[in-house]
Design a protein around this motif. Sequence first.
Motif, PDB file in Angstrom:
ATOM      1  N   ARG A 206      17.488  36.502  40.911  1.00  0.00           N
ATOM      2  CA  ARG A 206      18.595  36.708  41.840  1.00  0.00           C
ATOM      3  C   ARG A 206      19.260  35.382  42.226  1.00  0.00           C
ATOM      4  O   ARG A 206      20.483  35.305  42.346  1.00  0.00           O
ATOM      5  CB  ARG A 206      18.088  37.454  43.071  1.00  0.00           C
ATOM      6  N   LEU A 207      18.465  34.346  42.406  1.00  0.00           N
ATOM      7  CA  LEU A 207      19.042  33.041  42.727  1.00  0.00           C
ATOM      8  C   LEU A 207      19.908  32.542  41.576  1.00  0.00           C
ATOM      9  O   LEU A 207      20.958  31.917  41.806  1.00  0.00           O
ATOM     10  CB  LEU A 207      17.929  32.043  43.042  1.00  0.00           C
ATOM     11  N   ASP A 208      19.496  32.803  40.336  1.00  0.00           N
ATOM     12  CA  ASP A 208      20.308  32.405  39.183  1.00  0.00           C
ATOM     13  C   ASP A 208      21.636  33.156  39.173  1.00  0.00           C
ATOM     14  O   ASP A 208      22.681  32.588  38.842  1.00  0.00           O
ATOM     15  CB  ASP A 208      19.556  32.674  37.878  1.00  0.00           C
ATOM     16  N   ARG A 209      21.612  34.434  39.515  1.00  0.00           N
ATOM     17  CA  ARG A 209      22.837  35.226  39.530  1.00  0.00           C
ATOM     18  C   ARG A 209      23.789  34.716  40.617  1.00  0.00           C
ATOM     19  O   ARG A 209      25.011  34.739  40.430  1.00  0.00           O
ATOM     20  CB  ARG A 209      22.503  36.699  39.751  1.00  0.00           C
ATOM     21  N   ILE A 210      23.238  34.279  41.730  1.00  0.00           N
ATOM     22  CA  ILE A 210      24.069  33.713  42.796  1.00  0.00           C
ATOM     23  C   ILE A 210      24.865  32.525  42.274  1.00  0.00           C
ATOM     24  O   ILE A 210      26.028  32.321  42.646  1.00  0.00           O
ATOM     25  CB  ILE A 210      23.191  33.309  43.995  1.00  0.00           C
ATOM     26  N   GLU A 211      24.263  31.722  41.383  1.00  0.00           N
ATOM     27  CA  GLU A 211      24.952  30.543  40.868  1.00  0.00           C
ATOM     28  C   GLU A 211      26.160  30.919  40.018  1.00  0.00           C
ATOM     29  O   GLU A 211      27.126  30.158  39.943  1.00  0.00           O
ATOM     30  CB  GLU A 211      23.980  29.665  40.072  1.00  0.00           C
ATOM     31  N   TRP A 212      26.146  32.097  39.393  1.00  0.00           N
ATOM     32  CA  TRP A 212      27.332  32.555  38.671  1.00  0.00           C
ATOM     33  C   TRP A 212      28.462  32.870  39.652  1.00  0.00           C
ATOM     34  O   TRP A 212      29.638  32.598  39.367  1.00  0.00           O
ATOM     35  CB  TRP A 212      27.004  33.781  37.823  1.00  0.00           C
ATOM     36  N   VAL A 213      28.124  33.444  40.784  1.00  0.00           N
ATOM     37  CA  VAL A 213      29.149  33.706  41.800  1.00  0.00           C
ATOM     38  C   VAL A 213      29.727  32.388  42.294  1.00  0.00           C
ATOM     39  O   VAL A 213      30.952  32.232  42.442  1.00  0.00           O
ATOM     40  CB  VAL A 213      28.559  34.521  42.968  1.00  0.00           C
ATOM     41  N   ARG A 214      28.868  31.415  42.524  1.00  0.00           N
ATOM     42  CA  ARG A 214      29.317  30.103  42.988  1.00  0.00           C
ATOM     43  C   ARG A 214      30.247  29.450  41.950  1.00  0.00           C
ATOM     44  O   ARG A 214      31.296  28.884  42.291  1.00  0.00           O
ATOM     45  CB  ARG A 214      28.103  29.216  43.254  1.00  0.00           C
ATOM     46  N   ALA A 215      29.849  29.539  40.679  1.00  0.00           N
ATOM     47  CA  ALA A 215      30.661  28.947  39.615  1.00  0.00           C
ATOM     48  C   ALA A 215      32.017  29.627  39.518  1.00  0.00           C
ATOM     49  O   ALA A 215      33.046  28.969  39.281  1.00  0.00           O
ATOM     50  CB  ALA A 215      29.919  29.042  38.287  1.00  0.00           C
ATOM     51  N   MET A 216      32.048  30.948  39.689  1.00  0.00           N
ATOM     52  CA  MET A 216      33.306  31.685  39.614  1.00  0.00           C
ATOM     53  C   MET A 216      34.293  31.195  40.667  1.00  0.00           C
ATOM     54  O   MET A 216      35.483  30.983  40.374  1.00  0.00           O
ATOM     55  CB  MET A 216      33.044  33.181  39.791  1.00  0.00           C
ATOM     56  N   LEU A 217      33.829  30.994  41.876  1.00  0.00           N
ATOM     57  CA  LEU A 217      34.727  30.551  42.941  1.00  0.00           C
ATOM     58  C   LEU A 217      35.202  29.121  42.717  1.00  0.00           C
ATOM     59  O   LEU A 217      36.310  28.760  43.140  1.00  0.00           O
ATOM     60  CB  LEU A 217      34.022  30.644  44.299  1.00  0.00           C
TER      61      LEU A 217
ATOM     62  N   GLU B 220      33.765  41.676  39.049  1.00  0.00           N
ATOM     63  CA  GLU B 220      34.543  40.473  38.736  1.00  0.00           C
ATOM     64  C   GLU B 220      33.656  39.362  38.202  1.00  0.00           C
ATOM     65  O   GLU B 220      34.074  38.586  37.339  1.00  0.00           O
ATOM     66  CB  GLU B 220      35.330  39.977  39.949  1.00  0.00           C
ATOM     67  N   THR B 221      32.416  39.269  38.663  1.00  0.00           N
ATOM     68  CA  THR B 221      31.511  38.248  38.132  1.00  0.00           C
ATOM     69  C   THR B 221      31.190  38.537  36.672  1.00  0.00           C
ATOM     70  O   THR B 221      31.074  37.622  35.851  1.00  0.00           O
ATOM     71  CB  THR B 221      30.225  38.172  38.968  1.00  0.00           C
ATOM     72  N   GLU B 222      31.047  39.824  36.314  1.00  0.00           N
ATOM     73  CA  GLU B 222      30.864  40.204  34.915  1.00  0.00           C
ATOM     74  C   GLU B 222      32.069  39.756  34.085  1.00  0.00           C
ATOM     75  O   GLU B 222      31.913  39.197  32.988  1.00  0.00           O
ATOM     76  CB  GLU B 222      30.696  41.723  34.803  1.00  0.00           C
ATOM     77  N   GLU B 223      33.267  40.007  34.593  1.00  0.00           N
ATOM     78  CA  GLU B 223      34.470  39.612  33.867  1.00  0.00           C
ATOM     79  C   GLU B 223      34.546  38.090  33.740  1.00  0.00           C
ATOM     80  O   GLU B 223      34.939  37.567  32.691  1.00  0.00           O
ATOM     81  CB  GLU B 223      35.710  40.151  34.580  1.00  0.00           C
ATOM     82  N   TYR B 224      34.168  37.385  34.791  1.00  0.00           N
ATOM     83  CA  TYR B 224      34.207  35.926  34.739  1.00  0.00           C
ATOM     84  C   TYR B 224      33.253  35.397  33.682  1.00  0.00           C
ATOM     85  O   TYR B 224      33.600  34.481  32.921  1.00  0.00           O
ATOM     86  CB  TYR B 224      33.862  35.334  36.109  1.00  0.00           C
ATOM     87  N   ARG B 225      32.052  35.952  33.612  1.00  0.00           N
ATOM     88  CA  ARG B 225      31.115  35.464  32.599  1.00  0.00           C
ATOM     89  C   ARG B 225      31.648  35.751  31.194  1.00  0.00           C
ATOM     90  O   ARG B 225      31.482  34.933  30.290  1.00  0.00           O
ATOM     91  CB  ARG B 225      29.738  36.093  32.796  1.00  0.00           C
ATOM     92  N   ASP B 226      32.282  36.906  31.002  1.00  0.00           N
ATOM     93  CA  ASP B 226      32.881  37.204  29.702  1.00  0.00           C
ATOM     94  C   ASP B 226      33.998  36.206  29.393  1.00  0.00           C
ATOM     95  O   ASP B 226      34.141  35.749  28.256  1.00  0.00           O
ATOM     96  CB  ASP B 226      33.413  38.635  29.703  1.00  0.00           C
ATOM     97  N   PHE B 227      34.797  35.861  30.406  1.00  0.00           N
ATOM     98  CA  PHE B 227      35.841  34.857  30.231  1.00  0.00           C
ATOM     99  C   PHE B 227      35.239  33.513  29.821  1.00  0.00           C
ATOM    100  O   PHE B 227      35.783  32.817  28.956  1.00  0.00           O
ATOM    101  CB  PHE B 227      36.633  34.705  31.531  1.00  0.00           C
ATOM    102  N   CYS B 228      34.107  33.138  30.421  1.00  0.00           N
ATOM    103  CA  CYS B 228      33.454  31.879  30.054  1.00  0.00           C
ATOM    104  C   CYS B 228      33.038  31.890  28.588  1.00  0.00           C
ATOM    105  O   CYS B 228      33.194  30.884  27.878  1.00  0.00           O
ATOM    106  CB  CYS B 228      32.242  31.628  30.948  1.00  0.00           C
ATOM    107  N   ASP B 229      32.508  33.018  28.123  1.00  0.00           N
ATOM    108  CA  ASP B 229      32.137  33.129  26.708  1.00  0.00           C
ATOM    109  C   ASP B 229      33.379  33.029  25.821  1.00  0.00           C
ATOM    110  O   ASP B 229      33.364  32.359  24.784  1.00  0.00           O
ATOM    111  CB  ASP B 229      31.423  34.456  26.448  1.00  0.00           C
ATOM    112  N   TYR B 230      34.445  33.704  26.231  1.00  0.00           N
ATOM    113  CA  TYR B 230      35.698  33.660  25.462  1.00  0.00           C
ATOM    114  C   TYR B 230      36.245  32.235  25.419  1.00  0.00           C
ATOM    115  O   TYR B 230      36.669  31.755  24.354  1.00  0.00           O
ATOM    116  CB  TYR B 230      36.702  34.607  26.109  1.00  0.00           C
ATOM    117  N   ARG B 231      36.252  31.564  26.533  1.00  0.00           N
ATOM    118  CA  ARG B 231      36.780  30.194  26.599  1.00  0.00           C
ATOM    119  C   ARG B 231      35.969  29.259  25.719  1.00  0.00           C
ATOM    120  O   ARG B 231      36.524  28.392  25.040  1.00  0.00           O
ATOM    121  CB  ARG B 231      36.765  29.725  28.062  1.00  0.00           C
ATOM    122  N   ARG B 232      34.653  29.450  25.695  1.00  0.00           N
ATOM    123  CA  ARG B 232      33.792  28.615  24.861  1.00  0.00           C
ATOM    124  C   ARG B 232      34.019  28.885  23.370  1.00  0.00           C
ATOM    125  O   ARG B 232      34.080  27.958  22.562  1.00  0.00           O
ATOM    126  CB  ARG B 232      32.332  28.886  25.214  1.00  0.00           C
ATOM    127  N   ASP B 233      34.146  30.167  23.013  1.00  0.00           N
ATOM    128  CA  ASP B 233      34.223  30.541  21.594  1.00  0.00           C
ATOM    129  C   ASP B 233      35.629  30.406  21.023  1.00  0.00           C
ATOM    130  O   ASP B 233      35.805  29.976  19.877  1.00  0.00           O
ATOM    131  CB  ASP B 233      33.734  31.979  21.401  1.00  0.00           C
TER     132      ASP B 233
END
Length: 210
Positions: free
Chosen positions: A80-91, A146-159
């Motif tokens: 759960r703490l790891d998932r929180i960091e994705w929210v932090r990164a998104m903002l 939205e966090t799911e979409e953000y992580r997908d965007f990160c994968d898209y941006r990387r690839d």
Amino acid sequence: MKTPLFEPIGPPLPFGPDAMSPSANDAVMAWQPAQVSRFDALLHEINPDAPRVDIPRLQALAEWLVEQPPAEAQGIMQTRLDRIEWVRAMLADRDWDTAAGTRARAARMLEYLDSDDDLIPDQTPLLGRLDDVLLFDLAWEAFEAETEEYRDFCDYRRDERPTGSGRAQQAAWLRDRLAELAQLQHNARVRDGHYVETRLPPDERFHVVA
């Protein structure tokens, strides 16, 4: 847009109408009613549909956690703490335009997590981050999509390495994902409908004559 990228957090914390009842022993934590009330108010500011937080439920949850094998308890917390960091990164990501409502709710959660004046002092062995992960668990549905979409965007941006401003990159991600979705829907229609009507008798189907 796609299949969810996050691994499941795991079974939800045992907290809610069907949660276990606390034992008669109140030695796990000494709860302050005023602090519990403030925590509950904050949670419902973020997610009005969350269950109420009260001392018996908190006590039962703390008892449950300390009864888990140490490695399992740490895993429950760390996931759960790891998932929180994705929210932090998104903002914090200037290339991602977080929806205003999501940003406001997530910012309130992070403000609490970063505060020293929280329900359980962070230095408390094992239980120090329990209030943080509980707040996250009960508020997660408010910004999960939205966090799911953000992580997908990160994968898209990387690839795909889109160019331009953050707004342009996000637009390219959305355009390409919608195109993928349209193609999947087309493939499904073709598969379900067939180009050849196979339900017709063989002599009524068209066939190529050499």
